[in-house]
Design a protein around this motif. Structure first.
Motif, mmCIF file in Angstrom:
data_model
loop_
_atom_site.group_PDB
_atom_site.id
_atom_site.type_symbol
_atom_site.label_atom_id
_atom_site.label_comp_id
_atom_site.label_asym_id
_atom_site.label_seq_id
_atom_site.Cartn_x
_atom_site.Cartn_y
_atom_site.Cartn_z
ATOM 1 N N THR A 31 14.619 38.230 62.413
ATOM 2 C CA THR A 31 14.148 36.989 62.674
ATOM 3 C C THR A 31 14.196 36.555 64.114
ATOM 4 N N VAL A 32 13.273 36.515 65.268
ATOM 5 C CA VAL A 32 14.015 36.068 66.053
ATOM 6 C C VAL A 32 13.220 34.767 65.441
ATOM 7 N N VAL A 33 14.542 33.858 66.624
ATOM 8 C CA VAL A 33 14.648 32.394 66.409
ATOM 9 C C VAL A 33 15.285 32.162 68.364
ATOM 10 N N ALA A 34 14.050 31.394 68.902
ATOM 11 C CA ALA A 34 14.104 30.481 69.533
ATOM 12 C C ALA A 34 16.013 29.863 70.378
ATOM 13 N N ALA A 35 16.612 30.676 71.296
ATOM 14 C CA ALA A 35 17.962 30.272 71.397
ATOM 15 C C ALA A 35 18.214 28.855 71.809
ATOM 16 N N SER A 36 17.375 27.850 71.457
ATOM 17 C CA SER A 36 17.484 26.625 71.048
ATOM 18 C C SER A 36 17.596 26.044 69.749
ATOM 19 N N GLU A 37 17.064 26.885 68.893
ATOM 20 C CA GLU A 37 16.950 26.957 67.010
ATOM 21 C C GLU A 37 18.579 27.738 66.810
ATOM 22 N N ALA A 38 18.613 29.294 67.513
ATOM 23 C CA ALA A 38 19.780 29.808 66.533
ATOM 24 C C ALA A 38 21.215 29.660 66.101
ATOM 25 N N PRO A 39 21.618 29.684 65.279
ATOM 26 C CA PRO A 39 23.314 29.294 64.522
ATOM 27 C C PRO A 39 23.864 29.480 66.249
ATOM 28 N N TYR A 40 24.589 28.398 65.923
ATOM 29 C CA TYR A 40 25.475 28.486 66.526
ATOM 30 C C TYR A 40 27.278 28.609 66.229
ATOM 31 N N PHE A 65 35.255 26.944 61.194
ATOM 32 C CA PHE A 65 34.390 27.178 62.358
ATOM 33 C C PHE A 65 33.190 26.233 61.283
ATOM 34 N N THR A 66 32.143 25.789 62.288
ATOM 35 C CA THR A 66 31.191 24.752 62.147
ATOM 36 C C THR A 66 29.672 25.495 62.578
ATOM 37 N N ASN A 67 28.821 25.764 62.165
ATOM 38 C CA ASN A 67 27.542 26.722 62.355
ATOM 39 C C ASN A 67 26.979 25.540 62.997
ATOM 40 N N THR A 68 26.650 24.690 64.010
ATOM 41 C CA THR A 68 26.549 23.575 65.189
ATOM 42 C C THR A 68 25.184 24.232 65.895
ATOM 43 N N GLY A 69 24.576 25.330 65.523
ATOM 44 C CA GLY A 69 23.383 25.425 65.724
ATOM 45 C C GLY A 69 22.409 24.710 64.380
ATOM 46 N N LYS A 70 20.768 25.252 64.879
ATOM 47 C CA LYS A 70 19.999 24.204 63.832
ATOM 48 C C LYS A 70 19.773 25.180 62.465
ATOM 49 N N THR A 71 19.575 26.674 62.824
ATOM 50 C CA THR A 71 19.607 27.553 61.504
ATOM 51 C C THR A 71 20.281 27.855 60.722
ATOM 52 N N PRO A 72 20.438 28.402 59.392
ATOM 53 C CA PRO A 72 20.964 29.075 58.983
ATOM 54 C C PRO A 72 22.617 30.126 59.839
ATOM 55 N N LEU A 73 23.843 30.052 59.521
ATOM 56 C CA LEU A 73 24.205 31.194 60.016
ATOM 57 C C LEU A 73 25.124 32.328 59.267
ATOM 58 N N ILE A 74 24.286 33.940 59.858
ATOM 59 C CA ILE A 74 24.553 34.213 58.661
ATOM 60 C C ILE A 74 25.556 36.300 59.359
ATOM 61 N N ILE A 75 26.888 35.740 59.046
ATOM 62 C CA ILE A 75 27.444 37.033 59.275
ATOM 63 C C ILE A 75 27.196 37.873 58.801
ATOM 64 N N GLU A 76 26.410 39.663 59.649
ATOM 65 C CA GLU A 76 26.625 40.060 59.471
ATOM 66 C C GLU A 76 27.865 40.942 59.471
ATOM 67 N N ARG A 77 29.253 41.226 60.059
ATOM 68 C CA ARG A 77 30.137 41.952 59.559
ATOM 69 C C ARG A 77 31.652 41.232 60.325
ATOM 70 N N ALA A 78 32.533 41.489 60.453
ATOM 71 C CA ALA A 78 33.637 41.368 61.036
ATOM 72 C C ALA A 78 34.040 42.074 61.394
ATOM 73 N N VAL A 79 34.549 43.002 62.509
ATOM 74 C CA VAL A 79 35.901 43.755 62.918
ATOM 75 C C VAL A 79 36.985 43.856 63.296
ATOM 76 N N GLY A 97 25.233 22.691 60.067
ATOM 77 C CA GLY A 97 26.178 21.550 59.746
ATOM 78 C C GLY A 97 27.486 21.898 59.264
ATOM 79 N N ALA A 98 26.897 22.947 58.652
ATOM 80 C CA ALA A 98 28.196 23.679 57.430
ATOM 81 C C ALA A 98 29.416 24.300 58.494
ATOM 82 N N LYS A 99 30.591 23.774 57.635
ATOM 83 C CA LYS A 99 31.915 24.203 57.853
ATOM 84 C C LYS A 99 31.847 25.648 56.966
ATOM 85 N N SER A 100 32.986 26.682 57.507
ATOM 86 C CA SER A 100 33.379 27.926 56.749
ATOM 87 C C SER A 100 34.647 28.132 57.607
ATOM 88 N N GLU A 101 34.984 29.547 56.912
ATOM 89 C CA GLU A 101 36.286 30.344 57.169
ATOM 90 C C GLU A 101 36.070 31.946 57.435
#
Length: 144
Positions: A31-40, A65-79, A97-101
């Motif tokens: 899904t294409v999201v504007a950079a200003s709306e993207a998760p961080y 970490f905290t998602n400081t963006g404006k949309t849900p953060l989805i981790i695809e993978r960690a390597v 705004g949520a924290k995870s780890e």
């Protein structure tokens, strides 16, 4: 006539290239999201120094970490940069705004000397890749 043929060919190539790009994005399910709306992904710490350990010890560390963006953060993978290091990340979306780890386990078996293990996290964030690092020293076990 020749100019019209060249212009028509160039126009056709541009149209086909543009439509293929759109199909690729849609096929990948992005899904294409504007950079200003993207998760961080903002980590509490980007690096963890585990100090000096004996060879064979297993170190576990959690990178919060905290998602400081404006949309849900989805981790695809960690390597990890080495098979001796195993990351475990959340499989569910992290709301704004949520924290995870991300939990990381480093097995020092067969390692000696200074160590630096990088974990690259691929997500729907801006930027697409984030990195955290484990550093420390593994003291070789002396065989008598």
């Amino acid at each position: 006539m020749r100019k019209i043929l060249i212009c028509s060919t160039l126009l056709a190539v541009l149209i086909v290239t543009g439509s293929c790009s759109k199909q690729t994005e849609q096929a990948a399910g992005e899904t294409v999201v504007a950079a200003s709306e993207a998760p961080y992904m903002k980590f509490d710490e980007a690096s963890f120094d585990f100090g000096a350990i004996e060879q064979g010890a297993v170190i576990t560390h959690t990178f919060a970490f905290t998602n400081t963006g404006k949309t849900p953060l989805i981790i695809e993978r960690a390597v990890a940069s080495c098979g001796c290091t195993v990351p475990d990340w959340p499989r569910e979306p992290v709301p704004p705004g949520a924290k995870s780890e991300i939990k990381v386990e480093f097995n020092s078996q067969g390692k000696a000397g200074p160590q630096q293990k990088t974990i690259t996290v691929y997500a729907n964030t801006q930027p697409k890749e984030s990195k955290v690092v484990l550093v420390g020293v593994v003291n070789a076990v002396q065989n008598n």
